[in-house]
Enzyme design. Structure first.
Site, PDB file in Angstrom:
ATOM      1  N   HIS A   1      39.717  39.463  47.705  1.00  0.00           N
ATOM      2  CA  HIS A   1      39.828  38.308  46.762  1.00  0.00           C
ATOM      3  C   HIS A   1      41.002  37.197  47.374  1.00  0.00           C
ATOM      4  O   HIS A   1      41.780  36.763  46.829  1.00  0.00           O
ATOM      5  CB  HIS A   1      40.679  38.986  45.621  1.00  0.00           C
ATOM      6  CG  HIS A   1      39.853  39.777  44.665  1.00  0.00           C
ATOM      7  ND1 HIS A   1      39.195  39.508  43.650  1.00  0.00           N
ATOM      8  CD2 HIS A   1      39.631  41.117  45.004  1.00  0.00           C
ATOM      9  CE1 HIS A   1      38.733  40.701  43.020  1.00  0.00           C
ATOM     10  NE2 HIS A   1      38.924  41.577  43.846  1.00  0.00           N
TER      11      HIS A   1
ATOM     12  N   ASN B   1      37.896  42.064  36.431  1.00  0.00           N
ATOM     13  CA  ASN B   1      36.754  41.267  37.144  1.00  0.00           C
ATOM     14  C   ASN B   1      35.920  40.772  36.184  1.00  0.00           C
ATOM     15  O   ASN B   1      36.055  40.889  35.002  1.00  0.00           O
ATOM     16  CB  ASN B   1      36.002  42.315  38.282  1.00  0.00           C
ATOM     17  CG  ASN B   1      36.641  42.457  39.400  1.00  0.00           C
ATOM     18  OD1 ASN B   1      37.443  41.765  39.841  1.00  0.00           O
ATOM     19  ND2 ASN B   1      36.046  43.594  39.945  1.00  0.00           N
TER      20      ASN B   1
END
Ligand code: HDD
Length: 727
Positions: A89, A162
């Site tokens: 990420h 997510n």
């Protein structure tokens, strides 16, 4: 921007449980926010600098002196400006906002921000891709991170989710292997931000627990049109615990106000080159324009005793609870309404942690979640340089923080007094444990089983929900999945990996496997997974129920997402000198009124001479813009203007791409000649009637046109047009 005094911030932090307001985090950050307006340049020590252009030398042409402490300080600071990027990420964009509850969950939890309706809890959200480095493009095929930090009156609650409700693996011990497989290959660091390579697919073919997530990540969900147009999920099953100590299982959802919508793969790849910041730019610009992204928080709540009645295990993070089984209860909304002042200070330094919970929310034994409880704090120690990262302004809670954790790199607080231990008598026992019933206490779950390295047999069904997902897609969405897997596998060099993947797919859906196999030169479409026994130590799943017909769930298909609004939709007007401007100006105003962002694209920038002498300003050139950066295209009328645009290759490909990507195209008057020049008339000839996205309009009156046009744009894409086009 409001200014807050230090006293004001101390007031904010007077007491745990005191409700914060929407602005309290902004006020807290304001105390450390600095501008440079009207200020003199100084060193870090505050010494005013008279010359920032020349280093200190012996003579004008002589060597620079070690004595030049100003240059050394400046360069040293520069040399140390980078911190390690997140191990996953790494690329992200963040924004501030608030969460407002309108349906109390007091019956289920003591978490104040989920009980007190009307209270606005400040939040900071960071969206991200997973595999790419910090500088990679936004629109790659990947999962998107959706991490929310709620600065609640009882401490920070981080929902680190997510845009997909399941995960690749069931146990955190496999996370490093999975990430190593998807990240660039270690020998040459290729490819960047792509899963289309041997190691990822090798891992896929040897770990069938990935099957369900594979369907999500190969679907259009992996290509969100914008952050504001994607759903969010907490993924794991959490617990809500009420004042009586009764626990319920819960899954968290974010439902976007604009609905979830996606790009097409060809579009996403082109955008990655044209504007690698496409998603983060839009987040920034829409907030600046006051078009604030909004989501509703939804929960699926399940009584503990009901959990065993499901065919799947709630502790398995590769499973959803179908919304048909347990509806999502929407309880509040989140609005993102302020961009960060500084990317590094806020978006880069924000530290999320799954272990950051508040009283009334607790963990479950999901083995993926259990590993995450360790990993997030651990990773910040490296990334942010030591144990005091919670002192960084973006990470500070709004309620008081008092403990005996002392010293360490970059300590930011000055602790008064002699004691840093507890219990003590010297400081009257302070800070002392809370005697309040409202303090955090772990849910007292009981265990009777032995210590083992094993997974529950209920985790062994790797296919039923993958099949459910695939079966729930419309034919166009299924085709996108087939195309995506075929694209990825065509980048896989090792034939045996491609063959094994097809076998995995055959356990999900026979047609899917056959279609992919045909494209990647695999002839054996058996669903036999015995190779797992031979080639790896991974256990063969005992229970392969993927062959059973599991029905459908509309919530899994993007086709059933809200399609009413054109807010934030980007619309290009293709125009040139001598175009007919007045209908275009009326259309532009009407579309902007509905929240769209409209721009004129012409061969040159600036005010255009128009046939009707109405003012029209071009803000993009046909060379600098591309239709992939827009949701719809309007072609202005006017014979001379159309003749100017007709021979231009950039204009033809602009239109052809818009058509190919199934976007709404409105053509005014003579503009139809451009359709012919671009080859679109020929392509759409047989199907003009059924293509609502291709609108041809004659005449200056546009009043009646607007509703149709807005409806067509709100449809997002006219995917049925795909049937006309070969790949
Ligand atoms: Fe993770 C970052 C989401 C599994 C270890 N993860 C990270 C971020 C998101 C997620 C959104 C970025 C946060 C930010 O913007 O700063 N991760 C998930 C989800 C998972 C998941 C939804 C499965 C349900 N993650 C997962 C596992 C592990 C990690 C199983 C390790 C065992 N994740 C990390 C990390 C990161 C991270 C290494 C990197 C940067 C950071 O934490 O702060 O700790």
């Amino acid at each position: 921007m409001k200014t807050a005094t230090r006293e004001a911030v101390h007031k904010i932090a007077k007491k745990v449980g005191e409700p914060a307001s929407e602005d309290t985090k902004t006020d807290q950050l304001e105390t450390v926010t600095e501008g440079v307006d009207g200020k003199t340049l100084t060193t870090q020590q505050g010494l005013e600098i008279a010359d920032n252009q020349n280093s200190l030398k012996i003579g004008e042409r002589g060597p620079t002196l070690l004595e030049d402490f100003m240059m050394r300080e400046k360069i040293t600071h520069f040399d140390h400006e980078r911190i390690p990027e997140r191990v996953v990420h790494a690329r992200g964009a963040g924004a501030h906002g608030y969460f407002e509850l309108y349906d109390s969950l007091g019956a289920y939890t003591t978490a104040a921000f989920l009980c007190e309706t009307g209270v606005k809890t400040p939040v900071f959200v960071r969206f991200s891709t997973v595999a790419g480095s910090r500088g990679s493009a936004d629109t790659v095929r990947d999962v998107r991170g959706f991490a929310t930090k709620f600065y609640t009156s009882q401490g920070n609650f981080d929902l680190v989710g997510n845009n997909m409700p399941v995960f690749f693996i069931q146990d955190a011990i496999k996370f490093p292997d999975f990430i190593h497989a998807v990240k660039p290959e270690p020998h040459n660091e290729i490819p960047q931000a792509q899963s289309a390579h041997d190691t990822f697919w090798d891992f896929v073919s040897l770990n069938t627990e990935l099957s369900h997530m594979l369907m999500w990540v190969m679907s259009d969900r992996a290509l969100p049109r914008s952050f504001a147009m994607m759903e969010g999920f907490g993924v794991h099953t959490f617990r809500l615990v009420n004042a009586e100590g009764i626990s319920h299982f819960v899954k968290f959802h974010w439902k976007p106000k604009l609905g979830a919508h996606s790009l097409s793969w060809d579009e996403a790849q082109k955008i990655a080159g044209k504007d690698p910041d496409f998603n983060r730019r839009e987040l920034w610009e829409s907030i600046e324009a006051g078009q604030c992204p909004e989501w509703e928080l939804g929960l699926q709540i399940v009584a503990e005793h009901d959990a065993d009645t499901f065919e799947f295990d709630l502790l398995d993070p590769t499973k959803i609870i179908p919304e048909e089984l347990v509806p999502v209860r929407r309880v509040g909304r989140m609005v993102l309404n302020r961009n960060p002042e500084n990317y590094f200070a806020e978006t880069e330094q924000v530290a999320f942690c799954v272990a950051n919970v508040v009283p009334g929310i607790d963990f479950t034994n999901d083995p993926l979640m259990q590993g995450r409880l360790f990993s997030y704090l651990d990773t910040q120690l490296l990334r942010l340089g030591g144990p005091n990262f919670a002192h960084i302004p973006i990470n500070r809670p709004l309620c008081p923080v008092n403990n005996n954790q002392r010293d360490g790199f970059q300590q930011q607080r000055v602790f008064r007094g002699r004691t840093s231990y507890e219990p003590n008598s010297i400081s009257r026992g302070c800070p002392m444990q809370s005697g309040d019933a409202s303090a955090f206490r772990s849910y007292p779950e009981t265990f009777t089983e032995p210590k083992v390295r094993k997974r529950s047999a209920r985790f062994a069904d790797h296919f039923t929900q993958a099949t459910l997902f695939y079966a729930s897609q419309t034919p166009v969405e299924q085709k996108h999945i087939i195309d995506a897997i075929a694209f990825e596998l065509s980048h896989v060099e090792e034939e045996r990996i491609r063959e094994r993947v097809v076998r995995v797919l055959a356990n999900i859906d026979r047609g899917l496997a056959e279609n992919v196999a045909a494209k990647v030169a695999v002839t054996d479409i058996s669903d036999d997974l015995n190779y797992l026994k031979e080639e790896t130590t991974a256990p063969l799943p005992d229970d392969r129920r993927g062959a059973a017909a599991p029905g459908q769930s509309q919530a899994l298909s993007l086709a059933y997402q809200p399609q009413q609004s054109i807010e934030t939709r980007r619309i290009a007007i293709l125009a040139a000198e001598n175009c007919l401007a007045s209908p275009i100006v009326s259309l532009k105003a009407a579309l902007e009124e509905l929240g769209a962002v409209v721009a004129v694209v012409a061969p040159r920038l600036g005010a255009l001479q128009t046939a009707d002498e109405v003012n029209l300003e071009a803000t993009y050139t046909t060379e600098s813009a591309d239709s992939v950066l827009f949701d719809a295209v309007i072609v202005a009328g006017g014979a001379t203007a159309v003749e100017t645009l007709k021979p231009m290759i950039s204009v033809r490909s602009f239109l052809l791409d818009a058509f190919r990507h199934c976007k709404t195209i409105l053509v005014m008057d003579e503009g139809t000649r451009l359709l012919t020049a671009a080859g679109i008339s020929e392509l759409s000839m047989n199907d003009k009637q059924s293509d609502e996205g291709l609108i041809v309009h004659d005449g200056p009156e546009v009043e009646n046109l607007i509703a149709n046009l807005a409806r067509a744009i709100a449809r997002h894409r006219h995917w049925q047009r795909r049937a006309l086009l070969s790949p």
